[in-house]
Design a protein around this motif. Sequence first.
Motif, PDB file in Angstrom:
ATOM      1  N   MET A  95       0.850  -1.155   0.000  1.00 23.12           N
ATOM      2  CA  MET A  95       0.000   0.000   0.000  1.00 23.12           C
ATOM      3  C   MET A  95       0.903   1.226   0.000  1.00 23.12           C
ATOM      4  O   MET A  95       1.855   1.306   0.752  1.00 23.12           O
ATOM      5  CB  MET A  95      -0.879  -0.047   1.241  1.00 23.12           C
ATOM      6  N   SER A  96       0.591   2.167  -0.837  1.00 22.95           N
ATOM      7  CA  SER A  96       1.435   3.351  -0.957  1.00 22.95           C
ATOM      8  C   SER A  96       1.238   4.269   0.246  1.00 22.95           C
ATOM      9  O   SER A  96       0.250   4.196   0.961  1.00 22.95           O
ATOM     10  CB  SER A  96       1.117   4.087  -2.254  1.00 22.95           C
ATOM     11  N   ILE A  97       2.212   5.089   0.420  1.00 21.59           N
ATOM     12  CA  ILE A  97       2.180   6.017   1.557  1.00 21.59           C
ATOM     13  C   ILE A  97       1.009   6.981   1.448  1.00 21.59           C
ATOM     14  O   ILE A  97       0.383   7.330   2.453  1.00 21.59           O
ATOM     15  CB  ILE A  97       3.541   6.737   1.676  1.00 21.59           C
ATOM     16  N   ASN A  98       0.681   7.420   0.224  1.00 20.57           N
ATOM     17  CA  ASN A  98      -0.446   8.332   0.018  1.00 20.57           C
ATOM     18  C   ASN A  98      -1.763   7.663   0.386  1.00 20.57           C
ATOM     19  O   ASN A  98      -2.637   8.283   0.996  1.00 20.57           O
ATOM     20  CB  ASN A  98      -0.489   8.822  -1.427  1.00 20.57           C
ATOM     21  N   LEU A  99      -1.896   6.403   0.002  1.00 14.64           N
ATOM     22  CA  LEU A  99      -3.120   5.681   0.309  1.00 14.64           C
ATOM     23  C   LEU A  99      -3.238   5.483   1.822  1.00 14.64           C
ATOM     24  O   LEU A  99      -4.312   5.620   2.397  1.00 14.64           O
ATOM     25  CB  LEU A  99      -3.136   4.335  -0.426  1.00 14.64           C
ATOM     26  N   ARG A 100      -2.120   5.148   2.471  1.00 12.45           N
ATOM     27  CA  ARG A 100      -2.128   4.964   3.927  1.00 12.45           C
ATOM     28  C   ARG A 100      -2.515   6.272   4.620  1.00 12.45           C
ATOM     29  O   ARG A 100      -3.295   6.275   5.577  1.00 12.45           O
ATOM     30  CB  ARG A 100      -0.751   4.515   4.412  1.00 12.45           C
ATOM     31  N   LEU A 101      -1.941   7.392   4.174  1.00  8.36           N
ATOM     32  CA  LEU A 101      -2.288   8.693   4.764  1.00  8.36           C
ATOM     33  C   LEU A 101      -3.761   9.011   4.553  1.00  8.36           C
ATOM     34  O   LEU A 101      -4.430   9.555   5.442  1.00  8.36           O
ATOM     35  CB  LEU A 101      -1.406   9.795   4.189  1.00  8.36           C
TER      36      LEU A 101
END
Length: 188
Positions: free
Chosen positions: A1-7
């Motif tokens: 999971m990408s950092i943007n999606l996690r944020l």
Amino acid sequence: MSINLRLTVVAATLALTACAQTGTALQGLNSGLAQFNQALAPSANGAPGIFTPSLSAEQQTQLSNAVTSSLASRDAGLRNMVKSASPVMVSVMSKAACYQDWNDSRVLSMYTSARIGNGFIPGPWGPMKYAPKNHCLSILRTDSWTQKSLNAFQYRTVYYSPESGESQAVFYEFINQDGSWLLNNAYF
């Protein structure tokens, strides 16, 4: 999971949690306001429930009987004047029976003529040292009816505390000015 999606997921979770907490807070506020509105809702005698005590049903009946029975032997002219003034008279006596101060002008000034204005209106509670403050006084009787003129009359009300046994009489004078009955004088 990408950092943007996690944020995005974390931000969405925090937002939903905040909304849930805000919703709970708003429900609590709404419940508090509902209780406040209920406390301010008029009771049977027209006064907000928060301004207790108020006349009990038995005291209201006693007040009505006190006025009616003492007028039976009076002439028709005076009886008609009193019948016309009854709503104001009952309001004045009810408020005086429950307002616990020497000066009733704060609760009665809306019923007064210019003669009294916002001046001193003696209250029956002043001389009563032992009457409990969590009850209204009862109206023991009205008497001494006098027709002062074609548009004015006077009578005496005897207030009584069943708990302490104290009583106090107040004389009231009412006048019809421009079609409205107004309290024109009050004294011990």
